[in-house]
Motif scaffolding. Structure first.
Motif, PDB file in Angstrom:
ATOM      1  N   ALA A 154       5.576   3.387   5.713  1.00  0.00           N
ATOM      2  CA  ALA A 154       6.292   2.166   5.407  1.00  0.00           C
ATOM      3  C   ALA A 154       5.427   0.976   5.813  1.00  0.00           C
ATOM      4  O   ALA A 154       4.600   1.091   6.705  1.00  0.00           O
ATOM      5  CB  ALA A 154       7.611   2.153   6.168  1.00  0.00           C
ATOM      6  N   PRO A 155       5.585  -0.146   5.156  1.00  0.00           N
ATOM      7  CA  PRO A 155       6.603  -0.477   4.159  1.00  0.00           C
ATOM      8  C   PRO A 155       6.147  -0.256   2.707  1.00  0.00           C
ATOM      9  O   PRO A 155       6.772  -0.772   1.788  1.00  0.00           O
ATOM     10  CB  PRO A 155       6.801  -1.965   4.417  1.00  0.00           C
ATOM     11  CG  PRO A 155       5.432  -2.450   4.782  1.00  0.00           C
ATOM     12  CD  PRO A 155       4.803  -1.331   5.572  1.00  0.00           C
ATOM     13  N   CYS A 156       5.069   0.528   2.511  1.00  0.00           N
ATOM     14  CA  CYS A 156       4.504   0.664   1.163  1.00  0.00           C
ATOM     15  C   CYS A 156       4.844   2.002   0.505  1.00  0.00           C
ATOM     16  O   CYS A 156       4.383   2.268  -0.604  1.00  0.00           O
ATOM     17  CB  CYS A 156       2.984   0.485   1.221  1.00  0.00           C
ATOM     18  SG  CYS A 156       2.486  -1.112   1.877  1.00  0.00           S
ATOM     19  N   ARG A 157       5.615   2.828   1.203  1.00  0.00           N
ATOM     20  CA  ARG A 157       5.890   4.180   0.696  1.00  0.00           C
ATOM     21  C   ARG A 157       6.517   4.137  -0.699  1.00  0.00           C
ATOM     22  O   ARG A 157       6.165   4.907  -1.580  1.00  0.00           O
ATOM     23  CB  ARG A 157       6.833   4.880   1.674  1.00  0.00           C
ATOM     24  CG  ARG A 157       6.990   6.372   1.462  1.00  0.00           C
ATOM     25  CD  ARG A 157       7.821   6.954   2.582  1.00  0.00           C
ATOM     26  NE  ARG A 157       7.225   6.639   3.880  1.00  0.00           N
ATOM     27  CZ  ARG A 157       7.920   6.370   4.995  1.00  0.00           C
ATOM     28  NH1 ARG A 157       9.221   6.390   4.966  1.00  0.00           N
ATOM     29  NH2 ARG A 157       7.298   6.101   6.126  1.00  0.00           N
ATOM     30  N   GLU A 158       7.474   3.238  -0.887  1.00  0.00           N
ATOM     31  CA  GLU A 158       8.236   3.216  -2.136  1.00  0.00           C
ATOM     32  C   GLU A 158       7.466   2.606  -3.314  1.00  0.00           C
ATOM     33  O   GLU A 158       7.905   2.709  -4.456  1.00  0.00           O
ATOM     34  CB  GLU A 158       9.551   2.440  -1.932  1.00  0.00           C
ATOM     35  CG  GLU A 158      10.402   2.949  -0.779  1.00  0.00           C
ATOM     36  CD  GLU A 158      10.717   4.443  -0.900  1.00  0.00           C
ATOM     37  OE1 GLU A 158      10.907   4.902  -2.045  1.00  0.00           O
ATOM     38  OE2 GLU A 158      10.760   5.124   0.137  1.00  0.00           O
ATOM     39  N   VAL A 159       6.345   1.945  -3.017  1.00  0.00           N
ATOM     40  CA  VAL A 159       5.559   1.343  -4.103  1.00  0.00           C
ATOM     41  C   VAL A 159       4.172   1.969  -4.209  1.00  0.00           C
ATOM     42  O   VAL A 159       3.315   1.475  -4.937  1.00  0.00           O
ATOM     43  CB  VAL A 159       5.424  -0.194  -3.913  1.00  0.00           C
ATOM     44  CG1 VAL A 159       6.780  -0.865  -4.039  1.00  0.00           C
ATOM     45  CG2 VAL A 159       4.773  -0.533  -2.573  1.00  0.00           C
ATOM     46  N   ALA A 160       3.960   3.078  -3.485  1.00  0.00           N
ATOM     47  CA  ALA A 160       2.632   3.706  -3.454  1.00  0.00           C
ATOM     48  C   ALA A 160       2.191   4.165  -4.842  1.00  0.00           C
ATOM     49  O   ALA A 160       0.992   4.220  -5.134  1.00  0.00           O
ATOM     50  CB  ALA A 160       2.636   4.883  -2.484  1.00  0.00           C
ATOM     51  N   ASP A 161       3.149   4.498  -5.699  1.00  0.00           N
ATOM     52  CA  ASP A 161       2.801   4.988  -7.039  1.00  0.00           C
ATOM     53  C   ASP A 161       2.113   3.921  -7.887  1.00  0.00           C
ATOM     54  O   ASP A 161       1.457   4.241  -8.876  1.00  0.00           O
ATOM     55  CB  ASP A 161       4.058   5.481  -7.767  1.00  0.00           C
ATOM     56  CG  ASP A 161       5.110   4.400  -7.898  1.00  0.00           C
ATOM     57  OD1 ASP A 161       5.602   3.925  -6.853  1.00  0.00           O
ATOM     58  OD2 ASP A 161       5.436   4.016  -9.038  1.00  0.00           O
ATOM     59  N   ILE A 162       2.275   2.642  -7.506  1.00  0.00           N
ATOM     60  CA  ILE A 162       1.652   1.558  -8.276  1.00  0.00           C
ATOM     61  C   ILE A 162       0.140   1.498  -8.010  1.00  0.00           C
ATOM     62  O   ILE A 162      -0.620   0.991  -8.827  1.00  0.00           O
ATOM     63  CB  ILE A 162       2.324   0.209  -7.920  1.00  0.00           C
ATOM     64  CG1 ILE A 162       3.801   0.252  -8.335  1.00  0.00           C
ATOM     65  CG2 ILE A 162       1.632  -0.974  -8.574  1.00  0.00           C
ATOM     66  CD1 ILE A 162       4.600  -0.955  -7.893  1.00  0.00           C
ATOM     67  N   PHE A 163      -0.281   2.065  -6.866  1.00  0.00           N
ATOM     68  CA  PHE A 163      -1.686   1.945  -6.461  1.00  0.00           C
ATOM     69  C   PHE A 163      -2.486   3.201  -6.824  1.00  0.00           C
ATOM     70  O   PHE A 163      -1.997   4.320  -6.724  1.00  0.00           O
ATOM     71  CB  PHE A 163      -1.768   1.707  -4.950  1.00  0.00           C
ATOM     72  CG  PHE A 163      -1.202   0.372  -4.548  1.00  0.00           C
ATOM     73  CD1 PHE A 163      -1.987  -0.760  -4.562  1.00  0.00           C
ATOM     74  CD2 PHE A 163       0.134   0.252  -4.192  1.00  0.00           C
ATOM     75  CE1 PHE A 163      -1.463  -1.995  -4.222  1.00  0.00           C
ATOM     76  CE2 PHE A 163       0.667  -0.975  -3.844  1.00  0.00           C
ATOM     77  CZ  PHE A 163      -0.137  -2.104  -3.864  1.00  0.00           C
ATOM     78  N   ASP A 164      -3.743   2.973  -7.234  1.00  0.00           N
ATOM     79  CA  ASP A 164      -4.646   4.075  -7.524  1.00  0.00           C
ATOM     80  C   ASP A 164      -5.217   4.665  -6.237  1.00  0.00           C
ATOM     81  O   ASP A 164      -5.458   5.866  -6.149  1.00  0.00           O
ATOM     82  CB  ASP A 164      -5.813   3.596  -8.403  1.00  0.00           C
ATOM     83  CG  ASP A 164      -5.318   2.991  -9.701  1.00  0.00           C
ATOM     84  OD1 ASP A 164      -4.702   3.720 -10.493  1.00  0.00           O
ATOM     85  OD2 ASP A 164      -5.525   1.777  -9.908  1.00  0.00           O
ATOM     86  N   THR A 165      -5.445   3.797  -5.280  1.00  0.00           N
ATOM     87  CA  THR A 165      -6.072   4.207  -4.024  1.00  0.00           C
ATOM     88  C   THR A 165      -5.331   3.578  -2.847  1.00  0.00           C
ATOM     89  O   THR A 165      -5.039   2.379  -2.878  1.00  0.00           O
ATOM     90  CB  THR A 165      -7.551   3.769  -3.975  1.00  0.00           C
ATOM     91  OG1 THR A 165      -8.212   4.247  -5.149  1.00  0.00           O
ATOM     92  CG2 THR A 165      -8.249   4.304  -2.740  1.00  0.00           C
ATOM     93  N   VAL A 166      -5.030   4.385  -1.830  1.00  0.00           N
ATOM     94  CA  VAL A 166      -4.411   3.874  -0.609  1.00  0.00           C
ATOM     95  C   VAL A 166      -5.197   4.429   0.578  1.00  0.00           C
ATOM     96  O   VAL A 166      -5.412   5.649   0.673  1.00  0.00           O
ATOM     97  CB  VAL A 166      -2.937   4.310  -0.479  1.00  0.00           C
ATOM     98  CG1 VAL A 166      -2.327   3.731   0.805  1.00  0.00           C
ATOM     99  CG2 VAL A 166      -2.124   3.862  -1.694  1.00  0.00           C
ATOM    100  N   VAL A 167      -5.639   3.541   1.468  1.00  0.00           N
ATOM    101  CA  VAL A 167      -6.358   3.985   2.669  1.00  0.00           C
ATOM    102  C   VAL A 167      -5.645   3.450   3.902  1.00  0.00           C
ATOM    103  O   VAL A 167      -4.991   2.399   3.859  1.00  0.00           O
ATOM    104  CB  VAL A 167      -7.837   3.528   2.667  1.00  0.00           C
ATOM    105  CG1 VAL A 167      -8.556   4.044   1.434  1.00  0.00           C
ATOM    106  CG2 VAL A 167      -7.946   2.012   2.760  1.00  0.00           C
TER     107      VAL A 167
END
Length: 235
Positions: A181-194
């Protein structure tokens, strides 16, 4: 150290889409606890693009232009001191001509206003960015539609966009290797998360790749120098 060696040690080399002949459009997200280097990492991402001859827009939400400019000065100075870079000031003057800083108040940052300002600059031939970094965006008050609009803009402009977001230790531990959180629910919008975290037993910073759909990430974790945020071996 030469300019090409500096590029090779930038951690973003392991994460970027857009090799020659490929689309550059990419949505990236850098997460970390407060004070652990989100802005420094975004500046490294910007510096990598600048060193590769691309133009960069740095969007600072809720921070001043001067404070943002100082981030670049300080990190480049640390790189020069840590890496003994040849002709550092010539390189800095050269690449900073291709960087532009935009500031927004938190309440005024959305696609329409960002796109309007970008188009003004492009139409005047002042800049045609290949990369944009967005620092200070409050993901606790995120509007999913706003992020989807920004992702659509990135695709339309063939633009690589990286955001920063604050994570909390308890959320990182609760979710394990997932996007906290707080990005869990919008993670699908991103190609890369670090996710940046303190390295166990050393002063280095762990860069953990939580998500990558670009196929560029050859490693799931990297270790970074805590001052320069460049890849460091033997941490």
């Amino acid at each position: 150290m030469l300019k090409q060696e500096l590029i090779a040690k930038n951690p973003i080399r392991h994460l970027k889409a857009g090799s020659e002949g490929q689309a550059r459009s990419q949505m990236g997200l850098v997460m970390a606890r407060a004070g652990l280097g989100k802005t420094a990492m975004l500046v490294q991402i910007a510096l990598d693009s600048l060193l590769n001859g691309k133009q960069v827009i740095h969007v600072s939400v809720g921070q001043s232009l001067e404070k943002t400019r100082i981030w670049y000065d300080d990190i480049f100075k640390d790189i020069v001191e840590g890496c003994k870079l040849a002709n550092p000031y010539e390189i800095y003057d050269e690449i900073m001509r291709n960087r532009m800083i935009m500031t927004f108040k938190e309440s005024s940052f959305n696609r329409a206003r960002l796109e309007e300002r970008l188009n003004d600059l492009v139409y005047q031939n002042l800049i045609r960015p290949g990369c944009m970094v967005v620092d200070g965006y409050d993901f606790t008050a995120v509007d999913r539609q706003t992020l989807e609009d920004l992702a659509e803009m990135a695709r339309a402009m063939d633009l690589e966009v990286w955001f920063s977001a604050v994570s909390h230790q308890e959320d990182e531990e609760a979710k394990g290797e997932g996007v906290p959180a707080p990005c869990r629910e919008v993670a699908d919008i991103f190609d890369t998360v670090v996710l940046l975290q303190p390295a166990s037993g050393s002063e280095c910073i762990d860069l953990n790749i939580l998500k990558d759909t670009t196929g560029k990430a050859t490693e799931r974790a990297l270790q970074l120098d805590p001052i320069t945020f460049m890849i460091k071996e033997g941490c």
